[in-house]
Design an enzyme around this catalytic site. Structure first.
Site, PDB file in Angstrom:
ATOM      1  N   LYS A  54       0.888  -1.033  -0.049  1.00  0.00           N
ATOM      2  CA  LYS A  54       0.196  -0.030  -0.089  1.00  0.00           C
ATOM      3  C   LYS A  54       0.927   1.188   0.036  1.00  0.00           C
ATOM      4  CE  LYS A  54      -3.948  -2.381   2.083  1.00  0.00           C
ATOM      5  NZ  LYS A  54      -4.475  -2.941   3.407  1.00  0.00           N
ATOM      6  N   GLN A  98      -4.931  -1.920   9.775  1.00  0.00           N
ATOM      7  CA  GLN A  98      -4.672  -3.302   8.947  1.00  0.00           C
ATOM      8  C   GLN A  98      -5.374  -4.457   9.996  1.00  0.00           C
ATOM      9  OE1 GLN A  98      -3.289  -3.838   5.935  1.00  0.00           O
ATOM     10  NE2 GLN A  98      -4.039  -5.990   6.335  1.00  0.00           N
ATOM     11  N   ASP A 121     -11.809   2.283   3.928  1.00  0.00           N
ATOM     12  CA  ASP A 121     -12.245   0.906   3.876  1.00  0.00           C
ATOM     13  C   ASP A 121     -13.433   0.750   3.746  1.00  0.00           C
ATOM     14  OD1 ASP A 121     -10.072  -1.007   3.899  1.00  0.00           O
ATOM     15  OD2 ASP A 121      -9.676  -1.171   6.042  1.00  0.00           O
TER      16      ASP A 121
END
Lengths: 292, 292
Positions: A54, A98, A121
């Protein structure tokens, strides 16, 4: 034997990232640099790989990228404070914690703490509700958003199509079903799962079959209607002594036997996987635009 | 010809209300009186009937009930202030703004203003998200909650069953599908709608068929698998000169021809309708407990 169209996630993702790069350049001329913060708790090796890729993609696009690595023993309150600081940081437009965090962390509470306008997200309740309500100002979870983008770019018509989604997770199955049934896509959608009876027969009804269960090669040839479009969300490691790593990656679909039946199919790897990170970047751009 | 089980919403609703009455009596001994506020803007006659029957049911159960009637020209800001006052009122546990409001009112903004802990209609984004996340602390919209209760009380097993929901509204179709596919119900769920191809064939797959489209008698005998359970959410007025009122009520299902095929079916009226108000009362009790 038919030769199916391979839905090449790698090249579609590259095109999405090209768009993101161009848009970033434009935003930079206005003094706005999209910023993504990724918080990693503990040292899970797979998570480190994801976080690293990322950060790399951010750098390639010209994003500001912030990697916050916290020790495994970080407390819930310490983590919430990190999130609050990121919420308040004007250089950060997207925040991602994460998954999975260590067991003592209440992940849902952490997600709720993220400013929904920075929740790239798409897991915050505000964004979940916007998905149900078909409000485009919300963030759509990256994997199902990537599947939809692949279908769209490949010219696959969802209108009136029979779609079957195997899996009912919050991260893929449910949002995918909601996207397919929306007034933009207009598919007839069936959500099937581990408790469904006669899963093969249900799947054989699908014009568009989305497998998101995490069981290697579960979907066999006799689960697939000839001519169907098959989207394989699974990324499973299976032992393979012929490989240096000792394993190979496989999807939820038995690709070798299923592919010849399909009109189009995503490979694993190189199908849905690359789309996920591309959509994360797209969401971060959307956040930067909406917050600026 | 078969004789189907009639899913008698009137008697199931009465039983739910009996439970609510008993629970209210118990709460009263602790000094808690469940309170429901219903806000009505303008003088739509149908809305007045609904609001009246809600107030009456409150009185029967021993709830505190507040009916706020506002003129049709009430502004958005005035209405929001009424909601804020109700949010702050400790005697009120449930707030309901009767739909539809006049056209100049932004209904979604009004719903967002309601304290989600008092949103007994279950339309606030917080509660929509809780439904997707299967978090039982949220409020489930009353009509789909009523359908689920009817199925449950009637001993109908949803586990592994094929359910088809016709309609994808926020008020019935989508929440109904989410409830049926949840880990409590475990049905395989298809969401069909006006843009679905070959709706009769899709419906014929259903072990449990839920019609929520608002089209009188759309579901015909050849749409129904013999032995299916049919839940008719529609309440449509159709002209009928033989009636004093000039109309009769009919569901989305052609009851006369469908009923003989079913193992169980809800009548209209007297099926889902009475359940909706009963679940509203149940939600208000839940709010009173959670807020006390």
């Amino acid at each position: 034997m038919n030769s199916p169209k391979i839905l090449d996630g790698k090249s579609v993702a590259a095109a999405v990232l090209d768009e993101c790069r161009a848009e970033t350049a434009e935003l930079l001329t206005k003094g706005i640099q999209p910023g993504l913060a990724v918080v990693l708790i503990g040292s899970d090796p797979a998570s480190q790989v994801y976080v690293g890729s990322k950060a790399r993609t951010c750098a390639e696009l010209g994003f500001h990228s912030l990697k916050i690595e916290l020790p495994a023993e970080t407390t819930q309150e310490e983590l919430l404070q990190v999130v609050r600081d990121l919420n308040a940081d004007p250089a950060i437009h997207g925040i991602l914690v994460q998954s999975p965090p260590p067991k003592h962390i209440d992940e849902e509470a952490v997600i709720r703490e993220i400013d929904p306008r920075k929740d790239v997200d798409g897991f915050h309740p505000e964004n979940v509700a916007k998905l149900v309500l078909e409000d485009p100002s919300g963030f759509v979870p990256c994997t199902p958003a990537g599947c939809m983008k692949l279908l769209e770019v490949s010219g696959i018509n969802t209108n009136g199509a029979e779609a079957v989604v195997i899996g009912r997770s919050m991260i893929v199955g449910k949002p995918m079903a909601l996207l397919l049934v929306s007034k933009i896509s207009n598919a007839t959608v069936t959500i099937a799962h581990s408790r469904s009876k006669d899963l093969p027969a249900i799947c054989r009804r699908a014009d568009i079959l989305v497998a998101a269960v995490g069981r290697p090669e579960m979907v066999k040839a006799d689960w697939v209607k000839p001519g169907a479009v098959v989207i394989d969300v699974g990324i499973n490691r299976v032992p393979d002594p012929s490989k240096k790593s000792g394993y190979r990656l496989t999807g939820d679909v038995a690709y070798q036997e299923v592919a010849p039946l399909c009109s189009a199919i995503t490979p694993v790897p190189g199908g849905v996987g690359p789309m996920t990170i591309a959509m994360l970047m797209k969401n971060t751009l959307q956040a930067a635009r909406q917050l600026s």
